[in-house]
Scaffold this active site. Structure first.
Site, short mmCIF file in Angstrom:
data_model
loop_
_atom_site.label_atom_id
_atom_site.label_comp_id
_atom_site.label_asym_id
_atom_site.label_seq_id
_atom_site.Cartn_x
_atom_site.Cartn_y
_atom_site.Cartn_z
N GLY A 17 0.84 -1.19 0.00
CA GLY A 17 0.00 0.00 0.00
C GLY A 17 0.87 1.24 0.00
N CYS A 18 0.36 2.29 0.58
CA CYS A 18 1.06 3.56 0.63
C CYS A 18 2.39 3.43 1.34
CB CYS A 18 0.18 4.58 1.36
SG CYS A 18 0.99 6.14 1.68
N PHE A 19 3.45 3.93 0.73
CA PHE A 19 4.77 3.79 1.35
C PHE A 19 4.94 4.64 2.60
CE2 PHE A 19 6.49 6.20 -2.63
CZ PHE A 19 5.92 7.41 -2.23
N TRP A 20 4.09 5.65 2.78
CA TRP A 20 4.15 6.41 4.03
C TRP A 20 3.84 5.48 5.20
CZ3 TRP A 20 0.46 10.94 2.37
CH2 TRP A 20 1.09 11.74 1.41
N CYS A 21 2.87 4.59 4.99
CA CYS A 21 2.46 3.66 6.05
C CYS A 21 3.54 2.63 6.34
CB CYS A 21 1.19 2.93 5.65
SG CYS A 21 -0.24 3.99 5.40
#
Length: 187
Positions: A17-21
């Site tokens: 998913g989102c790489f921030w997460c």
């Protein structure tokens, strides 16, 4: 003897998913030396975020983890990976939809490939998830660093609504289930 000489550094590459997460989760693990956000698995060189967002590059938002295998094993990284994202949704994590948000493991060695296959098989046999795991397992491909504003995003922007509503629950889950594996002083 220098600490650097005792390190057994290896690399893991995950798209969840989102790489921030995923970056925020893995930064907190003991034995993880570095986590960088980027793009991999696609068919164009040096992609930019605006291109990734179209879903037409074939790249996934991913993280490259440099870890000390004498402190944290690849199997432990996989355990955290599967516990902190939904490996049963194809090209989606929550409200983030598109092939760039797929669940994929990019192995760097044959041993990593085998371990990922074995863990997925075990999770399926144990029926850990209500649906089948769709996480792909692929050989490492070129990894392109994301733009600077994406690095360390959660730590720099905790007050952003996305961080509070999407990433905070992942961090709380990490703290609850993996507290013994966390670096001292991390939340």
């Amino acid at each position: 003897m220098n600490k650097q000489n005792n390190l057994k550094l290896e690399t893991a590459i995950f798209a969840g998913g989102c790489f921030w997460c995923t970056e925020a989760v893995f930064q907190r693990l003991n034995g993880v030396e570095e986590v960088v956000s980027g793009y991999t698995g696609g068919n164009i060189k040096n992609p930019a975020y605006r291109e990734i967002c179209t879903g037409r590059t074939g790249h996934a938002e991913a993280i490259k983890i440099t870890f000390d295998a004498s402190q944290v094993s690849y199997a432990e990284l996989l355990e955290v990976f599967f516990a902190t994202h939904d490996p049963t949704t194809l090209n989606r994590q929550g409200n983030d939809v598109g092939t760039q948000y797929r669940s994929e493991i990019f192995y760097t060695t044959p041993e990593q490939k085998k371990l990922a296959e074995d863990i997925i098989q075990l999770l399926e046999q144990e029926k850990v998830f209500d649906s089948s795991i769709v996480t792909a397992i692929s050989q490492e491909k070129p990894f392109y660093l994301a733009e600077e504003e994406h690095h360390d995003y959660y730590n720099e922007h905790r007050q952003q609504p996305y961080c509070q509503f999407i990433i905070d629950p992942k961090i709380k889950k990490l703290n609850k289930h993996f507290s013994k594996k966390l670096k001292n002083g991390t939340i």
